[in-house]
Design a protein around this motif. Structure first.
Motif, PDB file in Angstrom:
ATOM      1  N   ALA A  63       0.806  -1.197   0.001  1.00  0.00           N
ATOM      2  CA  ALA A  63      -0.073   0.235  -0.083  1.00  0.00           C
ATOM      3  C   ALA A  63       0.774   1.342  -0.045  1.00  0.00           C
ATOM      4  CB  ALA A  63      -1.117  -0.004   1.056  1.00  0.00           C
ATOM      5  N   SER A  64       2.078   1.262   0.680  1.00  0.00           N
ATOM      6  CA  SER A  64       2.933   2.440   0.875  1.00  0.00           C
ATOM      7  C   SER A  64       3.541   2.482  -0.581  1.00  0.00           C
ATOM      8  CB  SER A  64       3.912   2.261   2.067  1.00  0.00           C
ATOM      9  OG  SER A  64       3.511   2.275   3.205  1.00  0.00           O
ATOM     10  N   ALA A  65       3.659   1.574  -1.240  1.00  0.00           N
ATOM     11  CA  ALA A  65       4.581   1.792  -2.568  1.00  0.00           C
ATOM     12  C   ALA A  65       3.518   2.525  -3.539  1.00  0.00           C
ATOM     13  CB  ALA A  65       4.757   0.384  -3.049  1.00  0.00           C
ATOM     14  N   ARG A  66       2.210   2.566  -3.308  1.00  0.00           N
ATOM     15  CA  ARG A  66       1.369   3.252  -4.131  1.00  0.00           C
ATOM     16  C   ARG A  66       0.995   4.705  -3.504  1.00  0.00           C
ATOM     17  NH1 ARG A  66      -0.922  -1.702  -3.739  1.00  0.00           N
ATOM     18  NH2 ARG A  66      -2.578  -1.035  -2.074  1.00  0.00           N
ATOM     19  N   LEU A  67       1.595   5.447  -2.553  1.00  0.00           N
ATOM     20  CA  LEU A  67       1.561   6.655  -2.063  1.00  0.00           C
ATOM     21  C   LEU A  67       2.180   7.458  -2.804  1.00  0.00           C
ATOM     22  CD1 LEU A  67       1.604   6.213   1.812  1.00  0.00           C
ATOM     23  CD2 LEU A  67      -0.279   6.388   0.412  1.00  0.00           C
ATOM     24  N   VAL A  68       1.719   8.804  -3.090  1.00  0.00           N
ATOM     25  CA  VAL A  68       2.362   9.745  -3.768  1.00  0.00           C
ATOM     26  C   VAL A  68       3.162  10.771  -2.830  1.00  0.00           C
ATOM     27  CG1 VAL A  68       1.217   9.987  -5.968  1.00  0.00           C
ATOM     28  CG2 VAL A  68       0.691  11.282  -3.940  1.00  0.00           C
ATOM     29  N   GLN A  69       4.343  11.268  -3.134  1.00  0.00           N
ATOM     30  CA  GLN A  69       5.285  12.137  -2.228  1.00  0.00           C
ATOM     31  C   GLN A  69       5.462  13.212  -2.687  1.00  0.00           C
ATOM     32  OE1 GLN A  69       7.972   8.651  -1.971  1.00  0.00           O
ATOM     33  NE2 GLN A  69       9.585  10.333  -2.108  1.00  0.00           N
ATOM     34  N   ARG A  70       5.887  14.218  -2.019  1.00  0.00           N
ATOM     35  CA  ARG A  70       6.423  15.488  -2.468  1.00  0.00           C
ATOM     36  C   ARG A  70       7.259  16.227  -1.724  1.00  0.00           C
ATOM     37  NH1 ARG A  70       0.920  15.689  -2.517  1.00  0.00           N
ATOM     38  NH2 ARG A  70      -0.279  17.054  -1.158  1.00  0.00           N
ATOM     39  N   GLN A  71       8.207  16.921  -1.920  1.00  0.00           N
ATOM     40  CA  GLN A  71       8.782  17.865  -1.041  1.00  0.00           C
ATOM     41  C   GLN A  71       7.930  19.091  -0.709  1.00  0.00           C
ATOM     42  OE1 GLN A  71      12.763  19.060  -2.216  1.00  0.00           O
ATOM     43  NE2 GLN A  71      12.932  20.262  -0.357  1.00  0.00           N
ATOM     44  N   VAL A  72       7.947  19.388   0.625  1.00  0.00           N
ATOM     45  CA  VAL A  72       7.288  20.580   1.022  1.00  0.00           C
ATOM     46  C   VAL A  72       8.102  21.466   1.876  1.00  0.00           C
ATOM     47  CG1 VAL A  72       5.132  19.263   1.033  1.00  0.00           C
ATOM     48  CG2 VAL A  72       6.223  19.335   3.196  1.00  0.00           C
ATOM     49  N   ALA A  73       7.668  22.815   2.046  1.00  0.00           N
ATOM     50  CA  ALA A  73       8.358  23.603   2.848  1.00  0.00           C
ATOM     51  C   ALA A  73       8.279  23.285   4.462  1.00  0.00           C
ATOM     52  CB  ALA A  73       7.740  25.250   2.919  1.00  0.00           C
ATOM     53  N   PRO A  74       9.470  23.854   5.000  1.00  0.00           N
ATOM     54  CA  PRO A  74       9.615  23.684   6.537  1.00  0.00           C
ATOM     55  C   PRO A  74       8.124  23.754   7.316  1.00  0.00           C
ATOM     56  CG  PRO A  74      11.602  24.623   5.790  1.00  0.00           C
ATOM     57  CD  PRO A  74      10.630  24.748   4.602  1.00  0.00           C
ATOM     58  N   LEU A  75       7.934  22.827   8.136  1.00  0.00           N
ATOM     59  CA  LEU A  75       6.488  22.964   8.691  1.00  0.00           C
ATOM     60  C   LEU A  75       6.561  24.195   9.914  1.00  0.00           C
ATOM     61  CD1 LEU A  75       6.362  20.299   7.467  1.00  0.00           C
ATOM     62  CD2 LEU A  75       5.003  19.292   9.616  1.00  0.00           C
ATOM     63  N   LYS A  76       5.693  25.114   9.529  1.00  0.00           N
ATOM     64  CA  LYS A  76       5.582  26.255  10.526  1.00  0.00           C
ATOM     65  C   LYS A  76       4.085  26.548  10.463  1.00  0.00           C
ATOM     66  CE  LYS A  76      10.280  28.244   9.776  1.00  0.00           C
ATOM     67  NZ  LYS A  76      11.023  29.359   9.189  1.00  0.00           N
ATOM     68  N   GLY A  77       3.497  26.725  11.814  1.00  0.00           N
ATOM     69  CA  GLY A  77       2.124  27.008  11.947  1.00  0.00           C
ATOM     70  C   GLY A  77       1.410  25.857  11.525  1.00  0.00           C
ATOM     71  N   ASP A  78       0.272  25.993  10.763  1.00  0.00           N
ATOM     72  CA  ASP A  78      -0.831  25.006  10.746  1.00  0.00           C
ATOM     73  C   ASP A  78      -1.577  25.575   9.536  1.00  0.00           C
ATOM     74  OD1 ASP A  78      -2.314  22.549  10.607  1.00  0.00           O
ATOM     75  OD2 ASP A  78      -2.866  22.603  12.880  1.00  0.00           O
ATOM     76  N   GLY A  79      -2.148  24.586   8.818  1.00  0.00           N
ATOM     77  CA  GLY A  79      -2.933  24.819   7.532  1.00  0.00           C
ATOM     78  C   GLY A  79      -2.736  24.229   6.342  1.00  0.00           C
ATOM     79  N   PRO A  80      -3.677  23.847   5.465  1.00  0.00           N
ATOM     80  CA  PRO A  80      -3.459  23.047   4.251  1.00  0.00           C
ATOM     81  C   PRO A  80      -2.184  23.484   3.467  1.00  0.00           C
ATOM     82  CG  PRO A  80      -5.441  24.324   3.840  1.00  0.00           C
ATOM     83  CD  PRO A  80      -4.839  24.505   5.435  1.00  0.00           C
ATOM     84  N   HIS A  81      -1.774  24.699   3.501  1.00  0.00           N
ATOM     85  CA  HIS A  81      -0.598  25.071   2.913  1.00  0.00           C
ATOM     86  C   HIS A  81       0.609  24.361   3.130  1.00  0.00           C
ATOM     87  CE1 HIS A  81      -0.209  27.549   6.435  1.00  0.00           C
ATOM     88  NE2 HIS A  81       1.090  27.467   6.396  1.00  0.00           N
ATOM     89  N   LEU A  82       0.568  23.890   4.086  1.00  0.00           N
ATOM     90  CA  LEU A  82       1.898  22.941   4.680  1.00  0.00           C
ATOM     91  C   LEU A  82       1.923  21.621   3.833  1.00  0.00           C
ATOM     92  CD1 LEU A  82       1.538  23.155   8.508  1.00  0.00           C
ATOM     93  CD2 LEU A  82       2.827  24.430   7.150  1.00  0.00           C
ATOM     94  N   THR A  83       1.089  21.321   3.042  1.00  0.00           N
ATOM     95  CA  THR A  83       1.057  20.158   2.384  1.00  0.00           C
ATOM     96  C   THR A  83       1.500  20.548   0.704  1.00  0.00           C
ATOM     97  OG1 THR A  83      -1.313  19.938   1.796  1.00  0.00           O
ATOM     98  CG2 THR A  83      -0.388  18.943   3.763  1.00  0.00           C
TER      99      THR A  83
END
Length: 222
Positions: free
Chosen positions: A195-215
């Motif tokens: 199941a993990s092999a089917r996930l998509v991944q992407r680099q994101v910015a350093p996690l600061k605060g909260d909100g959907p923009h983090l992903t």
């Protein structure tokens, strides 16, 4: 390891999916959930009823005299959980599913990556739970940990560990407290790795605060 994850969840839909009773006090949406926070867990009791409950993300074994252990318990290795005193009882018969929108892992040079399903559907992360209370008069506290396994495929390029995923194929066995963990762990690892092999991944910015923009991918934020 899994030290942060996101959960913006439709609890009504999850309760229907897992055939679980929804408890009050479930946490609101967050894209930066840290150990110690309140999270949602799905578990099944001895009567066969399933519950969608809030829990503290740091497992406290029932025998502990205090709810603050000297070591972190937000993650447990699936390879050793059955043998370690902290997790053994839960691994044998108190297994849970921790629903998540996705999770983060960091490379050795501290670059965060976000992992999620291809269609954005919630992930079912393998967990263990424990009920704890300070004394016979205090209220019970539900606590939980996320099980991790050896990373494979693209995930291994980011970190050597990854959360163990539970699939629809083995969810019933995973949640069944009458089945011993030694019987269900091997299949869970096999199916979870696929199941993990089917996930998509992407680099994101350093996690600061909260909100959907983090992903969001950092390429979208330049």
């Amino acid at each position: 390891m899994c030290g942060r994850f996101a959960a913006a969840l439709d609890y009504s839909g999850l309760a229907e999916r897992y055939r679980a009773r929804r408890a009050p006090g479930l946490p609101g949406p967050s894209w930066n959930i840290a150990p110690g926070a309140t999270i949602a867990v799905v578990a099944q009791d001895r009567s066969g009823a399933r519950h969608l409950n809030p829990a503290s993300w740091n497992l406290v074994p029932s025998w502990s005299p205090d709810d603050h252990l000297d070591y972190p318990t937000h993650n447990a290795r699936v390879e050793t959980a059955l043998a370690r005193r902290t997790y053994a009882d839960a691994a044998r018969s108190r297994r849970a599913i921790i629903p998540a929108s996705g999770y983060y892992e960091w490379t050795r040079d501290h670059k965060p990556y976000y992992f999620q399903s291809q269609d954005g559907a919630p992930l079912s992360i393998a967990g263990l739970y424990s009920w704890w209370r300070r004394d016979g008069h205090s209220p019970w506290l539900l606590t939980a940990t996320i099980l991790t396994t050896q990373a494979e495929g693209g995930a291994a390029l980011v970190h050597d560990r990854m959360p163990l995923l539970i699939t629809d194929t083995n969810a019933d066995d995973w949640l069944d407290p009458d089945l011993d963990g030694s019987d269900v762990f091997p299949r869970a690892v096999e199916l979870g790795s696929k199941a993990s092999a089917r996930l998509v991944q992407r680099q994101v910015a350093p996690l600061k605060g909260d909100g959907p923009h983090l992903t969001e991918s950092i390429t979208l934020r330049l």
